[in-house]
Enzyme design. Structure first.
Site, mmCIF file in Angstrom:
data_model
loop_
_atom_site.group_PDB
_atom_site.id
_atom_site.type_symbol
_atom_site.label_atom_id
_atom_site.label_comp_id
_atom_site.label_asym_id
_atom_site.label_seq_id
_atom_site.Cartn_x
_atom_site.Cartn_y
_atom_site.Cartn_z
ATOM 1 N N ASP A 115 -6.841 -2.787 4.047
ATOM 2 C CA ASP A 115 -5.503 -2.294 4.415
ATOM 3 C C ASP A 115 -5.274 -2.327 5.929
ATOM 4 O O ASP A 115 -4.591 -1.469 6.495
ATOM 5 C CB ASP A 115 -5.314 -0.859 3.895
ATOM 6 C CG ASP A 115 -5.389 -0.810 2.374
ATOM 7 O OD1 ASP A 115 -5.862 0.214 1.853
ATOM 8 O OD2 ASP A 115 -4.988 -1.796 1.727
ATOM 9 N N ASP A 171 -5.986 -9.025 5.833
ATOM 10 C CA ASP A 171 -6.998 -9.667 6.693
ATOM 11 C C ASP A 171 -8.369 -9.260 6.135
ATOM 12 O O ASP A 171 -8.467 -8.779 5.008
ATOM 13 C CB ASP A 171 -6.793 -9.269 8.172
ATOM 14 C CG ASP A 171 -7.034 -7.781 8.417
ATOM 15 O OD1 ASP A 171 -6.775 -7.334 9.548
ATOM 16 O OD2 ASP A 171 -7.472 -7.077 7.483
ATOM 17 N N HIS A 175 0.866 -1.199 0.000
ATOM 18 C CA HIS A 175 0.000 0.000 0.000
ATOM 19 C C HIS A 175 0.893 1.236 0.000
ATOM 20 O O HIS A 175 1.851 1.305 0.797
ATOM 21 C CB HIS A 175 -0.907 -0.022 1.239
ATOM 22 C CG HIS A 175 -1.813 1.158 1.324
ATOM 23 N ND1 HIS A 175 -2.930 1.298 0.516
ATOM 24 C CD2 HIS A 175 -1.756 2.267 2.092
ATOM 25 C CE1 HIS A 175 -3.527 2.446 0.799
ATOM 26 N NE2 HIS A 175 -2.835 3.068 1.753
#
Ligand code: GRF
Length: 205
Positions: free
Chosen positions: A146, A142, A110
């Site tokens: 993010d 997960d 990211h």
């Protein structure tokens, strides 16, 4: 380790992985077995084809529901039996089925210092906020956006003259080398995840 890489755009993160593996195929510890995308006609797929890799495209609009798209993406990815899935500029949020199948083995990059500036416009948001430093984060995916356990981060200074494109390009230079370093370490040394802590080197996976 067998990697499937997911892309949505220019694929320069994918290219950095391809170049690192080509430079040291034995030592790097991972091979890219396929590249997947959520859309056609992107440079990321051209890069994969130039490298002689199998590719697949799962477009949301080809499926009646988001869940059916998620299932298709899961099955297309599973066909290559990856040890690790690398989301390198993949701009879709994977769903429950994908995480049930590959959870704990999906790495995302990211272009901001999470938890700051999550989402699809991390570079623009950091710039608009007036942040003095930003950067990139490599983390496990997960069931949030993010929000997964952070593996590594790189810091990039924001310059007064920066616009989004200039800042993103500078971030991507750091991001590419961070991703190559992290993926190689995870592949060679194994890792375990305890809560929010990632331990690389303990042979969990
Ligand atoms: C990367 O900065 C990624 O973090 C963001 O979009 C960019 C993708 O770049 N989501 P590329 O497709 O790897 O060149």
């Amino acid at each position: 380790a067998r990697l499937v890489v997911l892309v949505s755009g220019s694929g320069t993160n994918l290219q950095a992985l391809l170049d690192a593996i080509a430079a040291d195929p034995e030592g790097y510890g991972a091979e890219i077995v396929a590249v997947g995308a959520d859309r056609d006609g992107i440079a990321g797929l051209d890069r994969a084809e130039r490298a002689g890799l199998p590719t697949f495209v799962c477009r949301v609009k080809d499926h009646a529901t988001r869940e059916l798209w998620d299932r298709a993406l899961t099955e297309a990815t599973a066909a290559y039996e990856p040890d690790l899935v690398v989301s390198a500029g993949f701009m879709k949020i994977v769903g429950k089925e994908f995480l049930a199948r590959f959870g704990g083995r999906v790495v995302n990059t990211h272009p901001a210092l999470l938890p700051s500036f999550p989402g699809a416009h991390g570079v623009r948001d950091a710039l608009a906020y007036g942040a003095k430093v930003t950067g990139c984060t490599v983390h496990f995916v997960d069931d949030g956006v993010d929000t997964g356990p952070i593996i590594a981060q790189g810091v990039v200074e924001v310059r007064d003259e920066d616009d989004e494109a200039a800042l993103h390009e500078r971030i991507k230079e750091v991001e590419r080398s961070l991703l190559v370093e992290v993926v190689g370490r995870l592949a060679r040394n194994g890792y375990s995840i305890e809560g929010r802590k990632v331990h690389v080197g303990e042979h969990g996976h």
